[in-house]
Motif scaffolding. Structure first.
Motif, PDB file in Angstrom:
ATOM      1  N   TYR B  32       0.819  -1.220   0.000  1.00 24.17           N
ATOM      2  CA  TYR B  32       0.000   0.000   0.000  1.00 24.17           C
ATOM      3  C   TYR B  32       0.847   1.262   0.000  1.00 24.17           C
ATOM      4  O   TYR B  32       0.361   2.333  -0.268  1.00 24.17           O
ATOM      5  CB  TYR B  32      -0.995  -0.017   1.169  1.00 24.17           C
ATOM      6  N   GLU B  35       1.233   3.396  -3.261  1.00 21.35           N
ATOM      7  CA  GLU B  35       0.473   4.607  -3.572  1.00 21.35           C
ATOM      8  C   GLU B  35       1.112   5.823  -2.920  1.00 21.35           C
ATOM      9  O   GLU B  35       1.107   6.896  -3.473  1.00 21.35           O
ATOM     10  CB  GLU B  35      -0.969   4.464  -3.103  1.00 21.35           C
ATOM     11  N   LYS B 502      -9.687   4.077  -7.974  1.00 26.91           N
ATOM     12  CA  LYS B 502      -9.957   2.989  -7.050  1.00 26.91           C
ATOM     13  C   LYS B 502     -11.048   2.124  -7.643  1.00 26.91           C
ATOM     14  O   LYS B 502     -11.651   2.476  -8.673  1.00 26.91           O
ATOM     15  CB  LYS B 502     -10.428   3.566  -5.711  1.00 26.91           C
ATOM     16  N   SER B 504     -13.758   1.886  -6.414  1.00 25.18           N
ATOM     17  CA  SER B 504     -14.991   2.652  -6.227  1.00 25.18           C
ATOM     18  C   SER B 504     -15.010   3.937  -7.055  1.00 25.18           C
ATOM     19  O   SER B 504     -15.948   4.702  -6.994  1.00 25.18           O
ATOM     20  CB  SER B 504     -15.132   3.019  -4.748  1.00 25.18           C
ATOM     21  N   GLU B 507     -10.262   8.819  -6.551  1.00 23.47           N
ATOM     22  CA  GLU B 507     -10.158   9.398  -5.207  1.00 23.47           C
ATOM     23  C   GLU B 507      -8.885  10.225  -5.093  1.00 23.47           C
ATOM     24  O   GLU B 507      -7.856   9.879  -5.674  1.00 23.47           O
ATOM     25  CB  GLU B 507     -10.115   8.282  -4.141  1.00 23.47           C
ATOM     26  N   LYS B 509      -5.581  11.506  -3.582  1.00 28.94           N
ATOM     27  CA  LYS B 509      -4.548  10.881  -2.773  1.00 28.94           C
ATOM     28  C   LYS B 509      -3.602  11.914  -2.160  1.00 28.94           C
ATOM     29  O   LYS B 509      -3.000  11.651  -1.127  1.00 28.94           O
ATOM     30  CB  LYS B 509      -3.729   9.887  -3.630  1.00 28.94           C
ATOM     31  N   MET B 723      -5.786   0.593  -4.581  1.00 25.42           N
ATOM     32  CA  MET B 723      -6.391  -0.359  -3.655  1.00 25.42           C
ATOM     33  C   MET B 723      -6.307   0.159  -2.235  1.00 25.42           C
ATOM     34  O   MET B 723      -5.365   0.847  -1.876  1.00 25.42           O
ATOM     35  CB  MET B 723      -5.658  -1.702  -3.739  1.00 25.42           C
ATOM     36  N   SER B 724      -7.282  -0.266  -1.468  1.00 27.25           N
ATOM     37  CA  SER B 724      -7.194   0.061  -0.060  1.00 27.25           C
ATOM     38  C   SER B 724      -6.136  -0.838   0.573  1.00 27.25           C
ATOM     39  O   SER B 724      -5.765  -1.881   0.031  1.00 27.25           O
ATOM     40  CB  SER B 724      -8.545  -0.156   0.626  1.00 27.25           C
ATOM     41  N   ARG B 725      -5.693  -0.422   1.700  1.00 26.85           N
ATOM     42  CA  ARG B 725      -4.663  -1.203   2.389  1.00 26.85           C
ATOM     43  C   ARG B 725      -5.196  -2.612   2.700  1.00 26.85           C
ATOM     44  O   ARG B 725      -4.514  -3.611   2.497  1.00 26.85           O
ATOM     45  CB  ARG B 725      -4.289  -0.490   3.685  1.00 26.85           C
ATOM     46  N   ASP B 726      -6.436  -2.655   3.160  1.00 25.46           N
ATOM     47  CA  ASP B 726      -6.995  -3.953   3.542  1.00 25.46           C
ATOM     48  C   ASP B 726      -7.104  -4.886   2.352  1.00 25.46           C
ATOM     49  O   ASP B 726      -6.802  -6.067   2.434  1.00 25.46           O
ATOM     50  CB  ASP B 726      -8.384  -3.755   4.170  1.00 25.46           C
ATOM     51  N   PHE B 727      -7.540  -4.287   1.238  1.00 26.19           N
ATOM     52  CA  PHE B 727      -7.719  -5.124   0.060  1.00 26.19           C
ATOM     53  C   PHE B 727      -6.366  -5.633  -0.431  1.00 26.19           C
ATOM     54  O   PHE B 727      -6.220  -6.797  -0.815  1.00 26.19           O
ATOM     55  CB  PHE B 727      -8.416  -4.322  -1.040  1.00 26.19           C
TER      56      PHE B 727
END
Lengths: 259, 1286
Positions: B32, B35, B502, B504, B507, B509, B723-727
């Protein structure tokens, strides 16, 4: 109360008094005042004539010098109100304090006065000659150019003229070798105030004129700052009403970033 | 052998175990942080143009502040006497000197001309001492030049000269001179050391009645006088008596009249003889004081409380310093006794606000807000600072420097009786220094310490924030020419806002805030703090907005609707809505803030601060961020050392996937045996544990490989950024699980006979599919939005309607104030009583007429068909077309001052022919000049054929390119038709290799012991550059520079490339080559240098201060302050470039010494007595620095020499003194004038002279500093060869 013993004594006293009075009058006119120039005057005082003539020349010179910063025709000057005012202290660049341009201003002013009055003194003697000759007297002037010195002191300008003058009037001959003229004039005092201002500007980049005026109420000092950072100081002598201008530029800061 | 192999395998597996543990965290982080890598950029540094500007400022600063460098930089010539009569002048060039100098030009600086050395000029006749005098100006007019410009020499020492009623603070010679002229005995008080004490003394002289004989009636003649005058007149002096005192038997009747006295403040009584008596008081008896002198302090009081004229009707004790002085009475000011004609008149004034000001009070007046308001400087263009003073009832005004080059500072003192007394002064504005500090390492520290500076914080977003040192009272620039406005460019910054795609959608950054209205506002705050820049109001409240902003709303606008997206990424545009709050806040700065003053700073030390740093500094914030970045990288290297290894292994594993499994199997197998061997040959244990350990190793290795591959794929495809960190973590964990399963299965196959589980491969495939889908969706795409703010010099409003109000506020007009009121305002008749600000073009409605400027046309180009409608610019060779990308120069002349813009679109309104607020393309419109000019030079690069919509590969293609120019006049009138400048462009491409136009550092010397050197080079066109130690072809060179090649990234010297050069040896030479057309993929269309540019680096030896003086010694002086010459000798470093400075405050500030090279010195003139500790610092442009501390003691000798022994040998008298001295003999009197005595031979401790027997001699000695007792040391007589002291 004095009480005369007899009439003879009274007459003697009156005679003595009359003789003393007459002698006094004669002495007064011959020794003290001398002959003076005047309409129809029979006697003539060449020293007083030269003194008066020189005084006029000195005052003229000073009146010309003062507005220009102590010089008749300044070379390095700033124009203010149509007058060329001599830079007494100047640094053409930026930041640095001004550099004294005329540290021996008293000498230079004396020289300026001398150069102005030199031809006028010659004229004075020329006019003196004419005046003497008009009176059917004979005057002998040395042919050499008149030598004289100008010096200054508080409230005074001294002009010491060395000139051999021989005047033969009827059967009387008088000779003169020098004419010492003392002119009441504040130029020396002006010069010293100017030097004070220069010293302060050269050392501190400023002159605290308000404090100066409080300390020396005789002087009124005004300042005008021009767009190139030149400061015009106008010094007024409240006693004589005369004014002197000087120009100073130092510690100037450039507009913007100086590029 | 097998054991050894197993041992190795076991160790490797343990290594994997350990490394994998750490590397997982790293991989997770990196997945992550990818990014973040996008985000950490250089936006928070000043942009490169600013950097270049700072370097220029640094050079200019060096020139301005240090004339030595000026000399070396410009080859200055000196002239002892100019044609205008100026003494000792420096000229920037030999030709200028030849033109202006009345004498021979000397090719050096003034400091190298002995006749121009500055000292004190002593007039030995008048006794005056003039400071800062060139030797020539002094000696050529008969003065005595003394080698101390500040007058710290014995001849210039001042004391109080009392003569007559006066006392003057003079030199002793001045006092002697006054005595010679006036005939009054010299009374010089050397112990009085201040002018104030002397002035006080002048009013405290002993006065009294002076009786000078009798009149006919036998009464004494009396004059009230000082003792000195009385004695001079040979009178009989009665100290403290008035002439009307009955004891004196005079005819004078007390208190006949009252009047003023010249030179005195008070009203005095006068007796019938005309003698001055005591200060007037309505209480006559009290005032007469029984015929004795009554002091001022004992006289009636005029004051009550804070009312300085409370007893004006009854008391004549006026006080000039307390705003009263004797003067003629008026209708409202008079004494109660109507007979008296004089009164203590008020000298107070009314200020502009109706407040009472005391005589001598000074205060500041401003033309609007001043100083810092919150976080920005408030002084408005055209405004200046003024100082008003009250003197003798008149309010006077002094303009502090034009352009705010001086600041009016004020302090107030509380008075005992209530109220305050203001003191003000115009002091030099050191705002320039604040900007210069930004080139230095410790700029924030220096900024905080300089009272003229403040730290301007610009905090727009987390990634775009910085601190600059800015002036509290920015110095204005020449508004007519733009001269001095370069500082504005420091606020021209580019913020790169970043958006990432993203799953979604898009977004933000980084730097989202840069796209908001606050960006322009905060940048304008910085802009206006640097000078007359940006959106500001002039001092009468007229706002003009002088800035450009792209991709964010302008000031006074708020963001409306974001325009709908075009394609994948939306265009950023705004529908402006008015929001004038910000602008209204700026407008208020034209209003004076009641009570606001610039406080009197303790700035003395700053006026001497001229230290120039050698390297560009960093802002604290920038530095912090960089450190943070560096730390992160360091962290990555330590923990990620293993991670990198794993990544490498993983990347190998992609292509060698099968092998990896196999290899792993083999390794794992081998590993099994190793511990069993190594662990004391416990075979059984090894056989039991071995398969389990082997299986665990397979799991771990598989997991690591799976995670590594996944991480790498995320990185390689670029989807990580979206991507999100979790993903991202989930994907990596999934990859790890897949890998672990495969690893388990693989181990099991070898050791336990298991089969490969399909689950592991399925997971891996799923992960891969997800990555592919995300990639196809565009996840991770990054869009950068370059948000630009251009801070332009402030320009006055169009027209000149308000010119004539200049000065209407009661404050004098000036060139600067006038020009701020309108474009057509002009200040005329400066320095006369007719100074005026006039509108020079009140009815001018005709726009400027444009004509080509032949002299500015680049060689090889010609103007064709010039007309009112335009001109063609053609190449003078071939078909006349100009190659695309080529840089050209031409000029335009206007028949009047104007401002021009161009567009590539015809008939565009002038207002729209400007920098696009929404587009990045450069040819939409642009200013040709940013200030009103009568001529302008245009440097431009020809557009590419692609930009013109044509293919560049067809050599026969040609295209027309037209610039449509419109100009406005000072009243804002613009031509209604374009002036067309037409070009013919050919695709000639750029066939020439780039040229290096500049490098930094420019010299070859680098700091002693340096292991690497940052190098920047600039090329004349966008290029890629490489370097190598060997002289090779460009393609073979190994090391790349990082180059900024965008068209909008052109700097002052071209396009910049940066690199870091290792310096393994004392001398390193690298070869640099560059290649053009960096955007071309076709290498045949790129052209590189055929020859290398060698750049040599030579390490210097350490800079050392070999000697410094004075050090560890005692210096004796006769006057205070004392002048001490501080000297330093250096070696090493770059000797020609070494500068030294000395600090008196333990290194906070360094005053520069004079001289470049190995010898440095300067005379410092303000040393008081005592122990002194100084720190010396020398540095050079290579960055070498050396320090040295020195100490010495200053002793001031104020003691007169003492005669320690007197003896005679026949008629030879010998006198010994306790210190070196000159002694003189006189037979006249004890207090004889030293210069009138007979000087004894010997100027040290022994002094001899022949004397006559039986005569009385007075001996007076004075030391080297002219200290003497002021009277004789001894009175002696020599009788028969024996000395007798009397």
């Amino acid at each position: 109360m004095l009480k005369p013993r007899n009439k003879k004594a009274q007459i003697a006293i009156w005679v003595i008094l009359a003789l003393v009075l007459a002698g006094g009058i004669i002495l007064f006119f011959t020794l003290e005042r001398g002959p003076i120039l005047g309409a129809g005057a029979a006697v003539f005082n060449p020293e007083q004539y030269i003194e008066k003539c020189t005084e006029t020349a000195v005052n003229e010179a000073v009146d010309l010098l003062l507005p220009h910063g102590g010089f008749l025709e300044p070379k390095n000057f700033k124009v203010y109100n149509g007058t060329n005012i001599s830079y007494l202290c100047l640094h053409s660049g930026y930041f640095r304090p001004c550099t004294n341009q005329h540290p021996m201003l008293v000498n230079e002013v004396s020289d300026e006065i001398k150069s102005y009055i030199s031809p006028r003194i010659e004229s004075c003697f020329g006019n003196l000659k004419n005046e003497i000759e008009k009176r059917d007297s004979v005057i002998e002037l040395s042919a050499a150019p008149t030598e004289f010195n100008v010096s200054m002191a508080p409230g005074k300008v001294f002009v010491n003229i060395a000139k051999n003058v021989k005047i033969t009037e009827k059967e009387t001959t008088r000779t003169f070798e020098k004419f010492d003229v003392e002119v009441a004039n504040p130029i020396y005092d002006f010069t010293n105030v100017a030097l004070d201002i220069v010293n302060s500007e050269a050392k501190y980049c400023t002159f605290l004129y308000v404090g100066y005026m409080l300390s020396y109420p005789r002087w009124d000092v005004r300042i005008f700052v021009m767009s190139d950072s030149t400061k015009i100081y106008t010094i007024k002598d409240k006693e004589s009403g005369k004014k002197m201008n000087i120009a100073i530029r130092g510690c100037a800061m450039p507009p913007g970033m100086g590029i | 052998m097998e054991r050894k192999e197993h041992y190795f395998k076991a160790i490797f597996e343990i290594f994997i175990l350990v490394v994998a543990t750490i590397s997982f965290s790293y991989l997770m982080h990196e997945s992550y942080s990818l990014e973040n890598n996008i985000l950490i950029r250089e936006e928070n540094k000043f942009n490169s143009i600013s950097l270049g500007l700072l370097l220029i400022l640094k050079v200019i600063n060096k020139i301005l502040w240090d004339e030595k460098n000026f000399v070396s930089a410009l080859e200055i010539n000196s002239c002892e006497l100019s044609k205008t009569g100026q003494v000792c002048v420096e000229y920037l060039s030999a030709s200028e000197c030849l033109d202006k100098c009345a004498e021979q030009c000397i090719p050096t600086s003034l400091s190298g001309v002995s006749n121009c050395k500055l000292g004190s000029c002593f007039d030995s006749i008048e006794g005056t001492c003039q400071l800062n005098s060139p030797k020539r100006a002094c000696e050529s007019n008969g003065g005595t030049w003394l080698n101390d410009p500040n007058g710290n020499v014995a001849q210039c020492k001042k004391g109080c000269c009392v003569h007559g009623n006066n006392a003057n603070f003079w030199t002793e010679r001045q006092c002697t001179r006054a005595s010679e002229i006036s005939g009054i005995a010299k009374d010089f008080r050397a112990d009085i050391r201040t002018e104030f004490d002397c002035i006080v003394l002048s009013g405290a002289q002993e006065e009294g009645a002076c009786l000078t004989g009798k009149d006919v009636a036998g009464k004494n003649n009396c004059k009230f006088a000082t003792k000195a005058l009385c004695l001079q007149a040979r009178g009989e002096f009665y100290s403290g008596y008035l002439c009307s005192n009955a004891e004196l038997n005079t005819n004078c009747v007390k208190q006949k009249t009252s009047s003023c006295v010249e030179g005195k403040d008070e009203i005095y009584w006068f007796d019938s003889c005309g003698n001055r008596e005591n200060i007037y008081s309505a209480n006559k008896e009290s005032s007469w004081n029984d015929g004795k002198v009554l002091g001022k302090d004992e006289s009636c009081s005029l004051i009550s409380g804070n009312n300085y004229l409370a007893n004006q009707g009854t008391c004549g004790n006026c006080n000039f310093l307390l705003s009263s002085r004797c003067g003629n009475k008026t209708a409202t000011e008079r004494l109660s006794d109507a007979i008296q004609k004089d009164v203590c008149r008020s000298l107070t004034c009314r200020d502009e606000n109706g407040n009472t000001r005391q005589n001598g009070e000074t205060w500041c007046v401003y033309q609007g807000a001043i100083g810092v308001d919150g976080n920005r400087a408030a002084d408005t263009p055209g405004s200046r600072h003024f100082m008003r003073s009250c003197f003798e009832g008149e309010v006077r005004i002094e303009s502090c420097g034009d352009y705010r080059t001086k600041v009016c500072v004020e302090s107030k003192t509380n008075l005992e009786g209530g109220g305050t007394f203001s003191n003000a002064a115009c002091v030099p504005n050191l705002g320039d220094l604040c900007v210069i500090y930004n080139t230095e390492d410790d700029r924030i520290k220096k900024c905080n310490e300089n009272p003229f500076c403040f730290v301007k914080e610009t905090d727009i977003s987390h990634e775009f924030s910085f601190k600059l040192c800015a002036p509290k009272y920015p110095v204005g620039h020449n508004l007519a020419t733009g001269e001095g406005s370069s500082a504005c460019a420091l606020a021209s910054q580019k913020c790169t806002a970043v958006k990432v795609k993203k799953t979604s959608g898009w977004e933000w950054k980084a730097n989202e805030d840069c796209t908001k209205p606050e960006f322009a506002q905060k940048m304008n705050n910085l802009c206006m703090s640097l000078g007359d820049c940006g959106a500001e109001v002039n001092y009468v409240g007229d706002l003009t907005e002088n800035y450009k902003v792209r991709h964010t709303p302008r000031l006074g606008q708020i963001m409306g609707i974001i325009k709908p997206s075009i394609g994948i990424f939306p265009r950023y545009g705004y529908v402006p809505n008015p929001n004038n709050a910000y602008l209204n806040n700026i407008k208020k700065y034209s209003d004076v803030v009641p009570g606001q003053v610039a406080e009197s700073p303790d700035a003395g030390e700053f006026y001497g601060t001229v230290g120039i740093p050698n390297e560009l500094g960093e802002s604290g914030v920038v530095s912090d961020l960089e450190k943070a970045q560096a730390q992160m990288k360091t962290f990555g290297m330590i923990t990620g050392g293993a991670g990198a290894l794993m990544m490498y292994a993983a990347s190998q594993g992609i292509s060698l996937g099968a092998l990896s499994v196999t290899g792993a199997t083999e390794l794992t197998t081998a590993t099994l045996a190793a511990p069993s061997v190594s662990v004391g040959g416990a075979q059984g244990v090894a056989q039991t544990v071995g398969p389990q350990l082997s299986a665990a190793g397979g799991v771990i290795a598989g997991a690591a490989i799976g995670a590594g591959v996944t991480s790498w794929l995320i990185s390689a495809t670029g989807i990580g950024a979206g991507m999100s960190r979790d993903f991202a973590n989930a994907l990596i964990i999934a990859g790890a699980i897949g890998g672990a399963l495969i690893g388990t299965a693989t181990s099991a196959t070898i050791t336990a006979g298991s089969t490969v589980p399909v689950v592991g491969w399925v997971i891996v495939v799923i992960v891969l599919v997800v990555i592919v889908i995300l990639k196809l969706m565009g996840v991770g795409k990054v869009k950068e939005i370059h948000v630009n703010f251009r801070c332009l010099p402030w320009e006055p409003p169009r027209g000149g309607d308000k010119c004539e109000i200049c000065g209407d506020d009661g404050l004098p007009c000036s060139e600067y104030a006038c020009s701020a009121l309108g474009q057509t305002c002009k200040f005329v008749n400066e320095g006369t009583s007719q100074e005026k600000c006039i509108n020079i073009a009140p009815n001018d409605i005709s726009p400027p007429i444009i004509t080509p400027w032949q002299e500015e046309l680049q060689d090889g180009l010609v103007y064709q068909n010039p007309s009112d409608l335009g001109v063609n610019i053609r190449s003078s060779s071939g078909d006349g077309c100009i190659a695309a990308y080529s840089q050209i120069k031409f000029g335009l002349l206007l028949d009047k001052y104007g401002k021009c813009r161009y567009s590539t679109t015809p008939n565009k309104p002038y207002e729209e022919m400007t920098w696009s607020e929404t587009e990045d393309v450069a040819d939409v419109g642009e200013d040709l000049n940013i200030v009103f000019q009568k001529n302008m030079t245009v440097n431009m690069r020809m557009p590419s054929m692609e930009m013109l919509g044509l293919p560049s590969y067809d050599p026969n293609k040609q295209a027309d390119y037209t610039m449509y120019v419109k100009c406005e006049n000072g009243n804002g009138y613009v031509a209604n038709r374009d002036y067309a400048i037409k070009f013919c462009i050919k695709p000639g491409e750029d066939l020439t290799a780039p040229a290096i136009t500049k490098r930094n550092p420019a010299g070859e010397y680098v700091k002693a012991g340096a292991s690497e050197q940052n190098l920047s080079i600039w090329t004349n066109k966008p290029s890629n550059c490489k370097w190598d130690n060997a002289n090779k072809d460009y393609s073979a060179m190994l090391n790349n520079f990082t180059c900024a090649n965008g068209f909008d990234e052109q700097e002052l010297f071209g396009w910049r490339c940066d690199g870091t050069i290792p310096l393994p040896k004392d001398e390193t030479t690298i070869n640099v080559r560059c290649e053009n057309n960096p955007w071309q993929n076709d290498s045949t269309k790129r052209f590189s240098n055929s020859e290398s540019t060698p750049i040599k680096f030579k390490k210097t030896t350490p800079l050392v201060i070999d000697s410094a003086s004075p050090d560890d010694e005692t210096l004796v002086f006769g006057v205070e302050p004392a002048s001490v010459e501080v000297e330093a000798e250096t070696s090493g470093g770059i000797s020609s470039d070494t500068m030294c400075g000395v600090s008196f405050d333990n290194g906070r500030f360094f005053e520069p010494l004079e001289g470049y090279g190995n010898s440095h010195s300067k005379v410092f003139e303000s040393f008081s007595s005592g122990k002194k500790f100084l720190m010396l610092k020398c540095d050079d442009s290579a960055g070498n620095i050396a320090f040295r501390n020195i100490s010495f003691e200053v002793n001031i000798d104020r003691k007169a020499p003492e005669v320690t022994r007197i003896y005679a040998d026949g008629s030879a008298l010998t006198i010994k003194t306790d210190e070196n001295a000159d002694c003189a003999l006189s037979m006249d009197k004890c207090d004889f004038a030293f210069e009138n005595g007979t000087l004894m031979s010997g100027d040290e401790l022994a002094h001899t002279s022949s004397v006559e027997m039986n005569k009385i001699y007075y001996v007076m000695c004075k030391d080297d500093w002219d200290n003497s007792k002021g009277t004789c040391n001894k009175k002696i007589k020599v009788i028969g060869g024996i000395t007798q002291q009397l």
